[in-house]
Scaffold this active site. Sequence first.
Site, PDB file in Angstrom:
ATOM      1  N   HIS A 134       0.890  -1.141  -0.205  1.00 54.53           N
ATOM      2  CA  HIS A 134       0.061  -0.178   0.048  1.00 54.53           C
ATOM      3  C   HIS A 134       0.800   1.216  -0.098  1.00 54.53           C
ATOM      4  O   HIS A 134       1.720   1.303   0.733  1.00 54.53           O
ATOM      5  CB  HIS A 134      -0.842   0.146   1.217  1.00 54.53           C
ATOM      6  N   ASN A 183       8.184  -3.689   2.358  1.00 51.63           N
ATOM      7  CA  ASN A 183       6.751  -3.455   2.742  1.00 51.63           C
ATOM      8  C   ASN A 183       6.263  -3.571   4.478  1.00 51.63           C
ATOM      9  O   ASN A 183       6.021  -3.037   4.884  1.00 51.63           O
ATOM     10  CB  ASN A 183       5.901  -4.426   1.848  1.00 51.63           C
ATOM     11  N   ASP A 229      14.421  17.955  -1.949  1.00 50.95           N
ATOM     12  CA  ASP A 229      15.266  18.237  -2.969  1.00 50.95           C
ATOM     13  C   ASP A 229      15.644  17.035  -3.595  1.00 50.95           C
ATOM     14  O   ASP A 229      15.707  16.904  -5.065  1.00 50.95           O
ATOM     15  CB  ASP A 229      16.477  19.019  -2.486  1.00 50.95           C
ATOM     16  N   GLU A 276      12.863  15.507  -5.507  1.00 50.79           N
ATOM     17  CA  GLU A 276      12.392  16.203  -6.502  1.00 50.79           C
ATOM     18  C   GLU A 276      13.216  15.765  -7.740  1.00 50.79           C
ATOM     19  O   GLU A 276      12.945  15.667  -8.857  1.00 50.79           O
ATOM     20  CB  GLU A 276      12.366  17.710  -6.270  1.00 50.79           C
ATOM     21  N   GLU A 297      12.628  21.851   2.136  1.00 51.62           N
ATOM     22  CA  GLU A 297      13.074  20.952   0.904  1.00 51.62           C
ATOM     23  C   GLU A 297      14.584  20.559   0.931  1.00 51.62           C
ATOM     24  O   GLU A 297      14.953  19.462   0.483  1.00 51.62           O
ATOM     25  CB  GLU A 297      12.735  21.355  -0.271  1.00 51.62           C
TER      26      GLU A 297
END
Length: 255
Positions: free
Chosen positions: A104, A135, A225, A228, A248
């Site tokens: 999930h 998991n 950062d 991203e 970030e």
Amino acid sequence: MRKILLCSLYCLSLTISAAAQLVLGNPSNAIKDVNNPDNFLVVRPEFILSYNRSRGTANWVAWHLTVSDIGPIRKDVFQGDPLLPKAWRISSTGYKDSGYQRGHMCPSKDRSTTLAINRETFVMSNMQPQTKQHNEVAWGNLEDDTRALVKQGNEAYIYAGCYGNKGRIKNKVTIPTFCYKIVIVLPEGNNDLERITENTNIIVVSLPNTDTVQSDWRQNPASIDEIEKATGFDFLSTLPNAVEKALEKRKAPKP
Ligand code: MN
């Protein structure tokens, strides 16, 4: 008349919860357009995601968590996501014999107050192929620790997803090399966007999807950062630039 009233109440609540879950922005500018199959927006009251048809998984899943979301209900009912076009859906048996679990993104326990709500977390668009150790142990521990924070009087805004490619299952689902999670933790309250500052508590991790990933997620801190850069998405885009920048670059938890 009553029908109209019911619909407008339902639509209103849908709009409100959708807005609440994307308070911190739509990281890939996903839209609900079948001509946009690798960045397709799927909205439900329980969580919002951007679907990537080529990968057979979500780019990101976003949700908001408060103590009132947590209850005793769990019923495993994996299914293809009915909100996706039929040809795009991964079936409940889509990972069979791959050696990877159906992990999930928005956890079952984060949506566990009613059967109907819990059931939504079992759509396959909310799953990623994760190793058992990833998991059940590292990722699971982070989920438990996040709920513990929420039970101590906090609320959280959460983004989760995976990236990288270490193989394909039945040429339909990409096996990711890393799964990331960004958790913004606030004391329970109102006007959340305005309360987030450069000192806000955040948890950011990127966990290798391996059999040997450390049980303690704190061993794999990341910065937004870095995530991203790895994904090409823009998180926290609705915050003032200075706050976004400060949060970030922070490695969280600090190594
Ligand atoms: Mn950003």
